[in-house]
Design a protein around this motif. Sequence first.
Motif, mmCIF file in Angstrom:
data_model
loop_
_atom_site.group_PDB
_atom_site.id
_atom_site.type_symbol
_atom_site.label_atom_id
_atom_site.label_comp_id
_atom_site.label_asym_id
_atom_site.label_seq_id
_atom_site.Cartn_x
_atom_site.Cartn_y
_atom_site.Cartn_z
ATOM 1 N N ASN A 158 0.813 -1.216 0.000
ATOM 2 C CA ASN A 158 0.000 0.000 0.000
ATOM 3 C C ASN A 158 0.850 1.271 0.000
ATOM 4 N N ILE A 159 2.127 1.105 -0.286
ATOM 5 C CA ILE A 159 3.041 2.254 -0.391
ATOM 6 C C ILE A 159 3.704 2.219 -1.754
ATOM 7 N N VAL A 160 3.708 3.340 -2.451
ATOM 8 C CA VAL A 160 4.476 3.445 -3.707
ATOM 9 C C VAL A 160 5.955 3.357 -3.344
ATOM 10 N N PRO A 161 6.684 2.373 -3.889
ATOM 11 C CA PRO A 161 8.085 2.167 -3.471
ATOM 12 C C PRO A 161 8.999 3.293 -3.935
ATOM 13 N N ASP A 162 9.821 3.766 -3.001
ATOM 14 C CA ASP A 162 10.704 4.890 -3.321
ATOM 15 C C ASP A 162 12.159 4.486 -3.500
ATOM 16 N N ARG A 163 12.432 3.175 -3.432
ATOM 17 C CA ARG A 163 13.823 2.750 -3.589
ATOM 18 C C ARG A 163 13.870 1.320 -4.113
ATOM 19 N N CYS A 164 14.820 1.077 -5.025
ATOM 20 C CA CYS A 164 14.996 -0.264 -5.583
ATOM 21 C C CYS A 164 16.429 -0.381 -6.087
#
Length: 414
Positions: free
Chosen positions: A265-271
């Motif tokens: 439910n969170i847009v991912p900010d790191r990958c």
Amino acid sequence: MSGIIDPFLPLLRQLDNSQNAMLQQTISLAEINSGSLNAKGVNRVLSELQKMTQPLEAEQSIIPLADFQSINTDGNIIRSPLGDALTLSKRPEAPLQVVLGGHMDTVFGADHPFQTIKFLDDDHINGPGVTDLKGGLVVMLHALQLLEQSPWAEHIGWQVIFNPDEEIGSLSSAHLFEDAAKTAHLGMLYEPSFPDGSLAGARKGSGNFTAVCYGKATHAGREHHLGRNAIRALSDFVSAMDDLNVQRENVTFNPGFVHGGGPTNIVPDRCICRFNIRIEKPEDEQWCLNQLQMLVNEISCRDGIKLELHGGFGRKPKVLSPANQAFFQLAKECGAALGMPIDVKATGGCCDGNNLASYGVPNIDTLGVQGGHIHSDQEYMKISSLVPRTKLSAALLMTLAKNEAQGKGNEWLR
């Protein structure tokens, strides 16, 4: 055994009853866990090598190395302490100089389940690092002991590098090989041979990289439109990078690890993505770097997205020079005289031989033992290869030294 090795036969025959002693030395080293990041374990191997090399009466130096740097799954730089390097030096004033080397580390960390040595049958043992590279260290030391007993020893000087980080790219120990290359005419490294005893010839170069993508985290339901999805952006980078595989001959891109995101439910900010590149020609390196930079720029131009690239090419391609070809020919002649047919095969694997070759030092880098399944818990060593492989190295060293004493036969080196 005849011809080129006739003058050395009395010395070589001293090895005929050495197999059991060499095997026990190999096992004693392999029983010490020396995963690359287990600094204490690597230094225990170093201490054992200090004792084992005392009979050579060489100058010993312990050299602390810089920490190993890597990127963790959060995209942050972490530093891991390494074990020390051990170097030996003898007769640096001699007219012919050889650098020998072998790494002390293995790919099996202190917490890896593969920790013990066992006999598979009368001629094979299974264990961590028995082939890659503890058996090779023992082969090298016994070959040097024979050289030191020979009447030609004074005509050849040598240095040995035992490094603690080959399995993670030798980034911290690379300067030791670069320094050695300034005076060395030849290199002899003790990576395992192919299972059939063949030597590795030309080698591909290798680069290890980590791409870190930053976006913007928002609630996936309420503010999805305000988020910037790092996983999607990095996926586009990886896909475009993988498409480069068909664009340049014998250049390969291999995405090997991806990590990112968290709760759905969170847009991912790191990958992050870790990947490896293999190249065949020196000029391939810049082409790859240019292509990667274009992809980084393209992704980073997106609103709210930033892509960072870490790493580089730690191993240059090993392209065989005429001198290196001549060195392989000498190895074939010595092998034939010993009843050991020697073949040379190109390989995509890398080692410190790549580094030495890039510094202009012709070298053979697979003078170690025969075995197979390295980097797995099936790793095995052929016990009966210990003595013949030692004879091959000793014959090479004594041939070079004798040629130098007689003033002929080593012209291809200069």
